[in-house]
Design an enzyme around this catalytic site. Structure first.
Site, PDB file in Angstrom:
ATOM      1  N   GLY A 147      16.473 -18.582 -24.225  1.00 56.02           N
ATOM      2  CA  GLY A 147      16.023 -18.091 -25.495  1.00 56.02           C
ATOM      3  C   GLY A 147      15.522 -16.736 -25.188  1.00 56.02           C
ATOM      4  N   ARG A 169      17.761  -3.370 -19.753  1.00 54.72           N
ATOM      5  CA  ARG A 169      17.029  -4.444 -19.984  1.00 54.72           C
ATOM      6  C   ARG A 169      17.212  -5.583 -19.305  1.00 54.72           C
ATOM      7  NH1 ARG A 169      17.662 -10.095 -21.857  1.00 54.72           N
ATOM      8  NH2 ARG A 169      16.001 -10.594 -23.255  1.00 54.72           N
ATOM      9  N   SER A 173      27.613 -15.620 -23.049  1.00 59.33           N
ATOM     10  CA  SER A 173      26.391 -15.456 -22.667  1.00 59.33           C
ATOM     11  C   SER A 173      25.870 -15.556 -21.290  1.00 59.33           C
ATOM     12  CB  SER A 173      25.150 -16.225 -23.462  1.00 59.33           C
ATOM     13  OG  SER A 173      25.743 -17.597 -23.183  1.00 59.33           O
ATOM     14  N   THR A 230      21.559 -18.655 -22.277  1.00 62.74           N
ATOM     15  CA  THR A 230      21.418 -18.791 -20.769  1.00 62.74           C
ATOM     16  C   THR A 230      21.582 -20.138 -20.267  1.00 62.74           C
ATOM     17  OG1 THR A 230      19.728 -17.182 -20.937  1.00 62.74           O
ATOM     18  CG2 THR A 230      19.614 -18.531 -19.077  1.00 62.74           C
TER      19      THR A 230
HETATM   20  N1  GLY Z   1      16.644 -15.901 -21.723  1.00 58.56           N
HETATM   21  C1  GLY Z   1      17.782 -14.906 -21.345  1.00 58.56           C
HETATM   22  C2  GLY Z   1      17.346 -13.513 -21.733  1.00 58.56           C
HETATM   23  O1  GLY Z   1      16.593 -13.374 -22.595  1.00 58.56           O
HETATM   24  O2  GLY Z   1      17.944 -12.586 -20.918  1.00 58.56           O
END
Ligand code: GLY
Length: 323
Positions: free
Chosen positions: A236, A212, A83, A184
């Site tokens: 999140g 995005r 991630s 994250t």
């Molecule tokens: N918190 C990371 C994201 O939504 O990209």
């Protein structure tokens, strides 16, 4: 394998390979009345490894800014963390696109968004802060800036990220934003001087729409620091965090007297109140104040965060949650 399960298993394996200082699962809200300096707090079990690198800086009387950069780079370069940085889940076109931000004790900040091919976006974000009059560079412009400043263009895919994308492509289904695809790393540090800095870096949502961008590079959403008051970091669902500017809210709540724990809780409650469906989504915050208190809170029970202090070493904590 579900993503979080994968991460936790990966961490267990890593813990056997690397020397990780004491890892205790502590009770919630453990920082009441503690005055910790230096201090590092970061999101998720992968924060433990990152904290070790950040602590190396702080124990030599280094600057919190250097600590958070060095710390989160560990996670960015770890291909088993799917991630953040190298080996992140790609977008729906199969491209790995990264977001990161950094903020120092003077209120200066830098960010990159939709950055491809660079293994350590946090260091590019720092360079945006220090070498340009801007706060954020995005996409191709961010890449060109990185290349002009000595970063190498590299393939960030791993066998796992390629294979996951191919699997997903077969069904081409929209991946629900859930507990397993948002991990994250946000990190906050207080150095021996009492100065606070923060960093936040992510690969964003798995198989997201191309282009995005989440909360992580948005100052006040994924990260905010005010050296007079404290700092906050998020992990999140970026879409919820951006709609409520959670980390800026937390710092302002601390300015008005709330503890880091109470401020994180209030920011989560605000998200639940204001954003439809937020109660079903992962939204988590960490925070520190100038006195060295720390806290965290989330929408659900999944969230863990790592704290490194002189007295207690590097410890993993389970956050309280609304649901
Ligand atoms: N918190 C990371 C994201 O939504 O990209």
């Amino acid at each position: 394998m579900k993503r979080k399960t994968f991460l936790i298993r990966s961490f267990s394996t890593l813990a056997g390979i690397f020397a990780v200082p004491t890892i205790n699962l502590l009770a919630q809200n453990p920082s009441q009345d503690q005055k910790n300096k230096p201090l590092i707090i970061s999101t998720w079990p992968h924060g433990l490894e990152a904290n070790v690198a950040a602590w190396e800086v702080l124990k030599e009387n280094g600057r919190a800014l250097d600590a958070v950069e060095k710390g989160v780079r560990v996670t960015e370069l770890d291909p088993s963390v799917t991630s953040v940085g190298v080996g992140s889940y790609p977008d729906s076109d199969g491209n790995i696109t990264l977001d990161a931000s950094i903020m120092n004790e003077h209120g200066n900040c830098g960010a990159v968004s939709f950055l491809q091919h660079i293994k350590t976006p946090i260091s590019v974000a720092r360079m945006v802060m220090e070498k340009t009059p801007h706060v954020m560079l995005a996409g191709e412009g961010a890449l060109q800036f990185a290349l002009a400043n000595g970063f190498r263009k590299e393939d960030l895919h791993t066998d796992f990220s390629r294979q996951q994308w191919k699997e997903w492509k077969k069904s081409n289904k929209i991946v629900p934003i859930d507990l397993h695809n948002h991990d994250t790393i946000s990190m906050l540090a207080i150095d021996n001087n009492g100065d606070i800095s923060g960093a936040c870096t992510t690969g964003g949502l798995a198989f997201k729409h191309p282009g995005r961008v989440g909360d992580s590079p948005i100052i006040g959403a994924g990260l905010y620091v005010d050296n007079e008051i404290g700092g906050a970091g998020a992990t999140g669902v970026g879409e919820v965090i951006m709609k409520t500017l959670g980390t800026h809210l937390i710092v302002e709540l601390m300015r008005n007297g709330l503890s880091p724990y109470a401020a994180c809780k209030e920011a989560v409650m605000r998200a639940v109140k204001k954003v439809p469906d937020a109660r079903n989504l992962p939204v988590y915050y960490i925070a520190v104040n100038k006195q060295g208190d720390f806290g965290a809170y989330g929408t659900n029970t999944a969230f863990e965060y790592a704290v490194y202090t002189e007295n207690k070493g590097n410890t993993l904590h389970k956050a309280d949650s609304v649901f």
